[in-house]
Design a protein around this motif. Sequence first.
Motif, PDB file in Angstrom:
ATOM      1  N   PHE A 162       0.827  -1.203   0.000  1.00 23.63           N
ATOM      2  CA  PHE A 162       0.000   0.000   0.000  1.00 23.63           C
ATOM      3  C   PHE A 162       0.866   1.259   0.000  1.00 23.63           C
ATOM      4  N   LEU A 163       2.044   1.181   0.625  1.00 19.60           N
ATOM      5  CA  LEU A 163       2.949   2.333   0.615  1.00 19.60           C
ATOM      6  C   LEU A 163       3.488   2.579  -0.792  1.00 19.60           C
ATOM      7  N   VAL A 164       3.783   1.493  -1.520  1.00 17.51           N
ATOM      8  CA  VAL A 164       4.243   1.642  -2.902  1.00 17.51           C
ATOM      9  C   VAL A 164       3.140   2.242  -3.772  1.00 17.51           C
ATOM     10  N   VAL A 165       1.921   1.756  -3.588  1.00 15.70           N
ATOM     11  CA  VAL A 165       0.788   2.285  -4.361  1.00 15.70           C
ATOM     12  C   VAL A 165       0.562   3.755  -4.025  1.00 15.70           C
ATOM     13  N   GLY A 166       0.706   4.123  -2.751  1.00 14.09           N
ATOM     14  CA  GLY A 166       0.558   5.516  -2.365  1.00 14.09           C
ATOM     15  C   GLY A 166       1.588   6.414  -3.033  1.00 14.09           C
ATOM     16  N   GLY A 167       2.830   5.915  -3.161  1.00 12.72           N
ATOM     17  CA  GLY A 167       3.848   6.684  -3.868  1.00 12.72           C
ATOM     18  C   GLY A 167       3.501   6.886  -5.333  1.00 12.72           C
ATOM     19  N   MET A 171       2.800  10.420  -7.436  1.00  7.49           N
ATOM     20  CA  MET A 171       3.432  10.804  -8.703  1.00  7.49           C
ATOM     21  C   MET A 171       2.404  11.364  -9.684  1.00  7.49           C
ATOM     22  N   ALA A 172       1.186  10.855  -9.621  1.00  6.05           N
ATOM     23  CA  ALA A 172       0.142  11.400 -10.487  1.00  6.05           C
ATOM     24  C   ALA A 172      -0.242  12.813 -10.080  1.00  6.05           C
ATOM     25  N   ASN A 181       7.567  17.203  -3.896  1.00  4.59           N
ATOM     26  CA  ASN A 181       7.570  16.125  -4.886  1.00  4.59           C
ATOM     27  C   ASN A 181       8.389  14.921  -4.440  1.00  4.59           C
ATOM     28  N   TRP A 182       9.372  15.157  -3.580  1.00  8.17           N
ATOM     29  CA  TRP A 182      10.255  14.070  -3.147  1.00  8.17           C
ATOM     30  C   TRP A 182       9.505  13.027  -2.303  1.00  8.17           C
ATOM     31  N   LEU A 183       8.310  13.358  -1.822  1.00  7.70           N
ATOM     32  CA  LEU A 183       7.555  12.382  -1.035  1.00  7.70           C
ATOM     33  C   LEU A 183       7.135  11.172  -1.874  1.00  7.70           C
ATOM     34  N   ALA A 184       6.854  11.385  -3.172  1.00 11.13           N
ATOM     35  CA  ALA A 184       6.380  10.290  -4.029  1.00 11.13           C
ATOM     36  C   ALA A 184       7.445   9.200  -4.179  1.00 11.13           C
ATOM     37  N   PRO A 185       8.660   9.499  -4.652  1.00 10.09           N
ATOM     38  CA  PRO A 185       9.661   8.426  -4.748  1.00 10.09           C
ATOM     39  C   PRO A 185      10.096   7.899  -3.396  1.00 10.09           C
ATOM     40  N   LEU A 186      10.018   8.726  -2.344  1.00 16.42           N
ATOM     41  CA  LEU A 186      10.399   8.236  -1.018  1.00 16.42           C
ATOM     42  C   LEU A 186       9.442   7.150  -0.542  1.00 16.42           C
ATOM     43  N   CYS A 187       8.150   7.334  -0.782  1.00 16.73           N
ATOM     44  CA  CYS A 187       7.177   6.300  -0.379  1.00 16.73           C
ATOM     45  C   CYS A 187       7.436   4.989  -1.121  1.00 16.73           C
TER      46      CYS A 187
END
Length: 335
Positions: A162-167, A171-172, A181-187
């Motif tokens: 679910f954390l990967v899906v949240g990231g 990104m969308a 924006n760095w939160l998306a790849p970090l998740c």
Amino acid sequence: MAAPEPPPRRPGRTTSPGGAGPRRRPSPRRRVRGPARPAPRRPRGRRPPDPSPTADTGGHLEYANSALGAGSFVVALMLYAGYLYVDAFYSYFHLGTFAVGFDSLEFALRSLRLVTLPVFATLAGLVLIPYTPDLLALLGVPERRVRAVREYGHTLARLHPFLVVGGVVLMALWQPLRGLNWLAPLCVAVGLLLGQTSAATTRSPRRRAWERAVSLVVAGVFLMWVVALVAVDLGRRDARRASHRLVSRVAVVVLSTERLSLTGPGVVDENLGEGLRYRYRYSGLRLLVERDHRYYVLPLGWRKDRDATFVIEDDDTVRVELRPGVRPHGASPRG
């Protein structure tokens, strides 16, 4: 006349009452053993642990390889982050990183600009999270609460998809996030790393080695993406801050034998008269960086969208004087 003595009897023999001859003594009964039990078969493909020191050597080599790989990744990450930070900073002032002439050591040192107190606190928290139950036990927390914390951590690790899906969802939403924006790849990176923990793999089938390797490589790529976004954003912010505080930077006075094309907001052009070797003097400049006897200077009223950055080469026709800039109000001088 005396009767003849009977012949001596041999041991182990008896004479039958009818005189038929000696008979054998009954031999003692022998124990009748049952069928021999077959030896337990050793399972195929498994061997008992080798007590030789070869196993310990293999473990030490594995730890050494892991440490070497992690160290190499950290060094590469530092160089990458330092280059991106320097490029973002000096491109704001219309300068190219390789044109200025930075080396790998300077890139690594500039990457330390990213290591701030919040980053240190976050890294320390990530390192201590796996040891939280042990720390709670040492502090005297009841066992049932320690078990609850451990079970909560295992549940969180098992929810890593679910954390990967949240990231991916973040990104969308790349444009609305802007500075975050760095939160998306970090998740995505954290989710992939949690998926490799023992707590996440207890209820899932055993993964192959190449699957683990692919997950770690992808997580490393996303971590490098996070570092790139943070380094570029921090470089641009520092450049904007430096441009707004030019008056506090090192002041530059240029003395030249010939007239130079140093014009801009705040630049003072003076003609000191004939008979002097350095006849022309230019002030109102601030030093950006000095590399290989080249001074990259900015006028005091410099603006990114309209003004140029001057490059002054120190030779026989030019003398460069460096003087302290204007200190902010209330700042005390330091010796």
